[in-house]
Design an enzyme around this catalytic site. Structure first.
Site, short mmCIF file in Angstrom:
data_model
loop_
_atom_site.label_atom_id
_atom_site.label_comp_id
_atom_site.label_asym_id
_atom_site.label_seq_id
_atom_site.Cartn_x
_atom_site.Cartn_y
_atom_site.Cartn_z
N SER A 1 -6.03 -8.35 -13.61
CA SER A 1 -6.60 -9.69 -13.37
C SER A 1 -8.04 -9.70 -13.88
O SER A 1 -8.71 -8.66 -13.85
CB SER A 1 -6.61 -10.00 -11.87
OG SER A 1 -7.35 -11.18 -11.62
N ILE A 14 -3.63 -18.70 -13.16
CA ILE A 14 -2.30 -19.11 -13.59
C ILE A 14 -1.68 -19.91 -12.44
O ILE A 14 -1.71 -19.46 -11.28
CB ILE A 14 -1.41 -17.88 -13.91
CG1 ILE A 14 -2.13 -16.89 -14.85
CG2 ILE A 14 -0.07 -18.34 -14.48
CD1 ILE A 14 -2.46 -17.41 -16.22
N VAL A 23 7.69 -2.28 -3.92
CA VAL A 23 7.01 -1.30 -4.78
C VAL A 23 6.01 -0.42 -4.03
O VAL A 23 5.46 0.51 -4.61
CB VAL A 23 6.30 -1.97 -5.99
CG1 VAL A 23 7.28 -2.70 -6.88
CG2 VAL A 23 5.16 -2.87 -5.54
N GLY A 55 8.57 -7.86 -9.13
CA GLY A 55 8.11 -9.17 -8.64
C GLY A 55 8.64 -10.30 -9.50
O GLY A 55 7.92 -11.26 -9.81
N ASN A 105 4.31 -6.01 -12.39
CA ASN A 105 3.81 -7.37 -12.15
C ASN A 105 3.60 -7.67 -10.67
O ASN A 105 2.71 -8.45 -10.32
CB ASN A 105 4.81 -8.37 -12.76
CG ASN A 105 4.56 -9.78 -12.27
OD1 ASN A 105 3.64 -10.45 -12.73
ND2 ASN A 105 5.37 -10.24 -11.31
N TYR A 109 -8.94 -7.47 -3.35
CA TYR A 109 -7.99 -7.71 -4.45
C TYR A 109 -8.62 -7.29 -5.78
O TYR A 109 -7.99 -6.61 -6.59
CB TYR A 109 -7.64 -9.20 -4.45
CG TYR A 109 -6.80 -9.66 -5.62
CD1 TYR A 109 -5.42 -9.47 -5.65
CD2 TYR A 109 -7.39 -10.33 -6.71
CE1 TYR A 109 -4.64 -9.92 -6.72
CE2 TYR A 109 -6.62 -10.78 -7.78
CZ TYR A 109 -5.26 -10.57 -7.77
OH TYR A 109 -4.50 -11.01 -8.84
N SER A 132 11.09 -12.61 -9.06
CA SER A 132 11.84 -13.75 -8.52
C SER A 132 11.14 -15.07 -8.77
O SER A 132 11.74 -16.13 -8.67
CB SER A 132 12.07 -13.57 -7.02
OG SER A 132 10.85 -13.73 -6.33
N ALA A 166 -10.94 -5.17 -6.29
CA ALA A 166 -11.03 -3.69 -6.35
C ALA A 166 -9.69 -3.09 -6.75
O ALA A 166 -9.64 -2.12 -7.53
CB ALA A 166 -11.49 -3.15 -4.99
N THR A 167 -8.58 -3.68 -6.27
CA THR A 167 -7.28 -3.14 -6.68
C THR A 167 -7.06 -3.35 -8.17
O THR A 167 -6.50 -2.49 -8.86
CB THR A 167 -6.09 -3.78 -5.91
OG1 THR A 167 -5.94 -5.17 -6.24
CG2 THR A 167 -6.21 -3.60 -4.41
P1 NDP Z 1 3.37 -14.74 -6.95
O1 NDP Z 1 2.83 -14.56 -5.59
O2 NDP Z 1 3.81 -16.10 -7.37
O3 NDP Z 1 4.56 -13.70 -7.23
C1 NDP Z 1 4.39 -12.35 -6.93
C2 NDP Z 1 5.74 -11.74 -6.69
O4 NDP Z 1 5.55 -10.35 -6.31
C3 NDP Z 1 6.48 -12.42 -5.54
O5 NDP Z 1 7.83 -12.61 -5.86
C4 NDP Z 1 6.30 -11.44 -4.40
O6 NDP Z 1 7.33 -11.47 -3.42
C5 NDP Z 1 6.34 -10.11 -5.15
N1 NDP Z 1 5.84 -9.03 -4.32
C6 NDP Z 1 4.85 -9.05 -3.40
N2 NDP Z 1 4.74 -7.86 -2.78
C7 NDP Z 1 5.70 -7.06 -3.32
C8 NDP Z 1 6.10 -5.72 -3.09
N3 NDP Z 1 5.53 -4.96 -2.14
N4 NDP Z 1 7.13 -5.21 -3.82
C9 NDP Z 1 7.74 -5.98 -4.74
N5 NDP Z 1 7.42 -7.25 -5.01
C10 NDP Z 1 6.40 -7.79 -4.30
O7 NDP Z 1 2.23 -14.20 -7.95
P2 NDP Z 1 1.95 -14.46 -9.50
O8 NDP Z 1 3.21 -14.64 -10.24
O9 NDP Z 1 0.87 -15.45 -9.59
O10 NDP Z 1 1.30 -13.03 -9.85
C11 NDP Z 1 1.97 -11.98 -10.54
C12 NDP Z 1 0.94 -10.93 -10.88
O11 NDP Z 1 -0.12 -11.50 -11.65
C13 NDP Z 1 0.28 -10.28 -9.66
O12 NDP Z 1 0.08 -8.90 -9.90
C14 NDP Z 1 -1.05 -11.00 -9.59
O13 NDP Z 1 -2.03 -10.23 -8.92
C15 NDP Z 1 -1.36 -11.20 -11.04
N6 NDP Z 1 -2.31 -12.27 -11.31
C16 NDP Z 1 -2.02 -13.57 -10.98
C17 NDP Z 1 -2.95 -14.56 -11.24
C18 NDP Z 1 -2.71 -16.00 -10.91
O14 NDP Z 1 -3.65 -16.82 -11.05
N7 NDP Z 1 -1.52 -16.41 -10.50
C19 NDP Z 1 -4.26 -14.27 -11.85
C20 NDP Z 1 -4.43 -12.87 -12.17
C21 NDP Z 1 -3.49 -11.93 -11.90
P3 NDP Z 1 7.16 -12.50 -2.15
O15 NDP Z 1 7.50 -13.83 -2.72
O16 NDP Z 1 8.18 -12.07 -1.15
O17 NDP Z 1 5.76 -12.33 -1.68
#
Ligand code: NDP
Length: 256
Positions: free
Chosen positions: A148, A194, A70, A17, A96, A161, A19, A163-164
């Site tokens: 999280s 964040i 993933v 993740g 991530n 979410y 990008s 629960a995951t």
């Molecule tokens: P974003 O939505 O900004 O980025 C998540 C990235 O993961 C995106 O690029 C998304 O792609 C990619 N993604 C989604 N599904 C898949 C998949 N099946 N396979 C591969 N990549 C995938 O999220 P954040 O940067 O905010 O979050 C990153 C992590 O941090 C996550 O696990 C989130 O749950 C966790 N988190 C975030 C918080 C926040 O406040 N931001 C708080 C707590 C935890 P696409 O753009 O195509 O969807």
């Protein structure tokens, strides 16, 4: 003396993740810290993923990019094989990638429940299953799972979410127990709010941002870069005796 073979030459981190958001900040943060970086994300993000890889290149580190969902085991296995052939090793895995589509539990449909578990939990497990054998053979490796604080507290409209993310914390503890004898540590980071695309969508309004800034002990919400230091700690030799732990990185909005 260290009990692992953790060496400091040209280490390679793989980040899912990557990008945008936290994943991109981690990719650049690891590059700044001297790691070569394998970046992965969904096919539709390829243009942005390429930009992340270019930014790693500008830091004089190597970058390899692969599109990868993933939640798909066959894609994971093929990608990990290619990445190991191209990069030669994976020292650090950062799980991530994640999704959050809010819904009241009362209204939640099975498809949304399954999608969250497929990406946020099964994705973490399958990435670990694909990469940890390589680490265990080398008797060295670091796995960092992005969970999280929702996984500790539970949040209305995020029950599925949360629960995951509880499941990710439990997987972290068990994987740590199962892999510790082979020199691999497994830890989790529990971000608070964040300000990424996910974080902003989730808050919904500037009013909500201001409310949570006021609640936070540090009087601000997180930037993606706030996750980098804790991740580098878990990746480093300095955390050699830390495994199975989940660290809140939330600016002081949650304390358990
Ligand atoms: P974003 O939505 O900004 O980025 C998540 C990235 O993961 C995106 O690029 C998304 O792609 C990619 N993604 C989604 N599904 C898949 C998949 N099946 N396979 C591969 N990549 C995938 O999220 P954040 O940067 O905010 O979050 C990153 C992590 O941090 C996550 O696990 C989130 O749950 C966790 N988190 C975030 C918080 C926040 O406040 N931001 C708080 C707590 C935890 P696409 O753009 O195509 O969807």
């Amino acid at each position: 003396m260290s009990t692992t073979n953790h060496d400091t030459t040209r280490q390679v981190a793989l980040i899912t993740g990557a990008s945008r958001g936290i994943g991109q900040a981690l990719a650049l943060g690891f590059a700044d810290a001297g790691y070569d970086v394998i970046v992965t994300d969904l096919p539709q993000t390829e243009t942005e993923l390429r930009k992340t890889a270019e930014m790693i290149g500008l830091r004089d580190r190597k970058a390899w990019l692969y599109t990868l969902d993933v939640s798909k085991r066959e894609q994971i296995d093929a990608t990990v094989q290619r990445a190991l052939a191209d990069a030669g090793r994976i020292d650090v895995l950062v799980n991530n990638a994640g999704i959050l589509k809010p819904s009241l539990l009362q209204d939640l449909d099975e498809k949304t429940w399954d999608a969250h578990f497929d990406v946020n939990v099964k994705g973490v497990l399958m990435m670990c299953q694909a990469i940890m054998p390589h680490m265990r053979t080398r008797r060295s490796g670091r796995v960092i799972n992005i969970a999280s604080i929702a996984g500790r507290q539970g949040v209305a409209t995020q029950g599925h979410y949360a629960a995951t993310k509880s499941a990710v914390i439990t997987l972290t503890r068990v994987l740590a127990q199962e892999a510790g004898m082979d020199g691999v540590t497994v830890n989790a980071i529990c971000p608070g709010i964040i300000l990424t695309e996910m974080g902003r969508n989730n808050l919904g309004s500037e009013e909500a941002v201001r409310h949570w800034e006021e609640v936070a002990a540090l009087k601000r919400l997180g930037k993606p870069e706030d996750i980098v230091g804790p991740a580098l700690f878990f990746a480093s030799e300095q955390s050699a005796f830390v495994t199975g732990q989940a660290l809140n990185v939330c600016g002081g909005i949650y304390f358990h």
